[in-house]
Structures are given as C-alpha cells and as structure tokens.
Design an enzyme around this catalytic site. Sequence first.
Site, PDB file in Angstrom:
ATOM      1  N   LYS A 168      35.594  52.797  32.840  1.00 59.09           N
ATOM      2  CA  LYS A 168      34.557  51.973  32.195  1.00 59.09           C
ATOM      3  C   LYS A 168      34.873  50.482  32.370  1.00 59.09           C
ATOM      4  O   LYS A 168      35.984  50.132  32.812  1.00 59.09           O
ATOM      5  CB  LYS A 168      34.491  52.342  30.710  1.00 59.09           C
ATOM      6  N   TYR A 197      44.294  18.757  26.450  1.00 54.10           N
ATOM      7  CA  TYR A 197      43.422  18.716  25.271  1.00 54.10           C
ATOM      8  C   TYR A 197      44.219  18.820  23.981  1.00 54.10           C
ATOM      9  O   TYR A 197      45.155  19.637  23.884  1.00 54.10           O
ATOM     10  CB  TYR A 197      42.432  19.877  25.299  1.00 54.10           C
TER      11      TYR A 197
END
Length: 359
Positions: A37, A257
């Site tokens: 899956k 950041y």
Amino acid sequence: MTRATRAEINLSALRHNLEVARSHSHASKARLMAIIKANGYGHGIVEVARALSKADGFGVATINEAITLRESGVYQPILLLEGFNRASDLALIHAYDLDCGIHNEEQVAIIEKEATKNIKVWLKIDTGMHRLGFAPEQVKSTHQRLRAIDRVKQPITLMTHFACADDRQSDYTKQQQTAFEEITSEFASAPKSMANSAGLLAWVDTHADWVRPGIMLYGSSPFVGGKASDHDLHPVMTLKSEIIAIKNFRKGDSIGYGQSYTCDADMPVAIIAVGYGDGYPRHAISGTPVLINGQQVPLIGRVSMDMITVDVRDTKAKVGDEVTLWGEGLPAELIAEKAGTISYELFCGVTQRVNFFYT
Ligand SMILES: *Cc1c(COP(=O)(O)O)cnc(C)c1O
C-alpha cells in the site's frame, strides 16, 4: 543543473527481504501477502510488485493502486485491505478481479444487492485494535450473511490486525491472538490471517494461513528500538543528495531559520540539497547523522524546504560530494528516531520531485 536528490531502490535487497520473510513463514506453511500500500511504502508500487513476483498475493489500500497493478500485468490475488466505500466501486472490483476486506455492514449490504460476479472476501474482525472490523459478537451473523450470498466465494478468509506486535514486552498481541482463535474456532476450514511484519518475526504462533508483512520487506525493523540487521534485512531505499556549498562561519554565527543553532567555534558548514520538500523530515533534530564519504556528520539547525546544513569539521567534505540521508550505511530507523517518527513515514513521505533509480 538537475537536482541531485535521488532515491536508489535496490530491488535485489527487496527480493532478499522477501526470502527472509519466507524463511520465517516456511515452517508454519503460511502463504505470504506482500503489503505494498501507499505506493509500495513510497518505493514505487509497480517496480515493487514486479520484484516481489514470488509473493502469493498483494495487499493495497486503494482501488487505484490495485488497478495500476493489474494494468501493469500483476496477476496474483490483490486484496483491498479496507475494501470499498461505495456501490460504484464494485464494478471496478469485478472488472479487475480484486479481493475485498469487509469490515462493516454497509459493505455487506452493497455486495448483497450489487454483486454481479463472484467475489473473494476477507472478513475483518476487531480483536482489540479498535479501528476497523466487526466486533467479536457480530462475527457469526455477518459470516452467515456473507455465506448466504451466491456471489461470495467460499471459503471466506478471516483476518485481524495487531495493535502492539511491534512491542515484544506487551502481552496485548497474545490477548488479540487468543480472542481471534476463540471467535474463529467454529470456522475450522476458513483460512485465517493475523500477522504483520512484527507478528511474522516475533509471534510465531500467529502465522496461521496468511502472513501480511509490509515494512520488513523494505528492510526496516518493525520493532520499537529494533535494528534491521537483527533480522538480516537489507535496506531497499537509499536517499541521496550532494553538497552544493561549503561555508566557513565564525564562532557565534547562527545557522538557518530561527537561529536554532549557533556555531561554537569557527567552522565549515556544508549545505546539502535535500529538505522537507523532498521528504526529509523537518523535525529531525540537530545531531541527526548524515553520511558523507562514509563518515557520519551531524545535522545542525533547522531543516528547510530545499536544504539542510551539516557540521563538516574534521572532514574532507567538498562541493559535489555525495551524501546519504538514510539507507545503505545509515539505517532509516535511526533517522526516524531523531525525527520523532517511524521509518514507515520517512519512506512514504519521499516526494514527487525526488528522482527514483531502480537497480
Ligand atoms: C499495513 C498493514 C500490514 C503490514 O504492516 P507492517 O507493520 O508494515 O508489516 C498488514 N496488515 C494490514 C491490515 C495492514 O494495514
């Protein structure tokens, strides 16, 4: 310049891991449904299915995945683990000859009314996961109702799913197994299925007729704190990129950041072309290892969308050097732990802009 970020998929490692799974299920003579899956856990569903052609069947989550497999020539049984949600899906299920997990009354009603061809079903029983599936007291009546439908092939397979098989210390798996065996004892001839990768490796009494390994096929340990090498599993996906700049910063300079890292000395910092835009986890903390020329070096500062920064003191790193983010030589489980997640999520999270290479 083309972006260097790449996922190398080692299909012989995948086949090796299937053999490992087989060696465990062999004694119990269980058949093996490879769970592929979510695009083969992010590895590419068609390539994975082809490499795993010796599996006895495939498990997927969506009809689209199943159709993709059929259209690429996969002939083995394909099970929709969660079945379908609407009556119109049944035409596709018939057209592509798909097997169906059945977990609610609505699905039973749709099959009763709308099935026009024979259909193979797996009745899902909730023994404690408390997500999908029929409660133990509903199993008998639901089974009778399904058996009464001419279009439903006999025998109906009975399945359940474990909540805690990845934790060897937990006794919950044993409880679920006992509950499953009690409920299903009156259906002696029905094929039965319980085990995911963790069940297959650690809970040998749960193999029954079908095992359903997923993560172990991709070369990761399913266990809390476990290592792939404990089970002779080989990593299938190696995520790589390269150094696109090296900067020399001063003691006290902050990186990236939020200024989350400050240089504790004058030091070289390598900028690598990978970020959360590629699926590298933004939550990876400073200190998460990255492999450059066979040497582990620490991530510093925040993961950006397109880049990460690493401390390359004491290395000979230079622009253009190849970098491994996880895979061969650097277990994905380790990176997952540093990012507060599991390797399953890392693999599924690799994005479309990453180039895939199959060997
Ligand atoms: C995903 C899934 C599996 C495989 O689980 P792993 O932990 O990856 O081995 C097995 N069974 C069902 C029903 C699943 O949804």
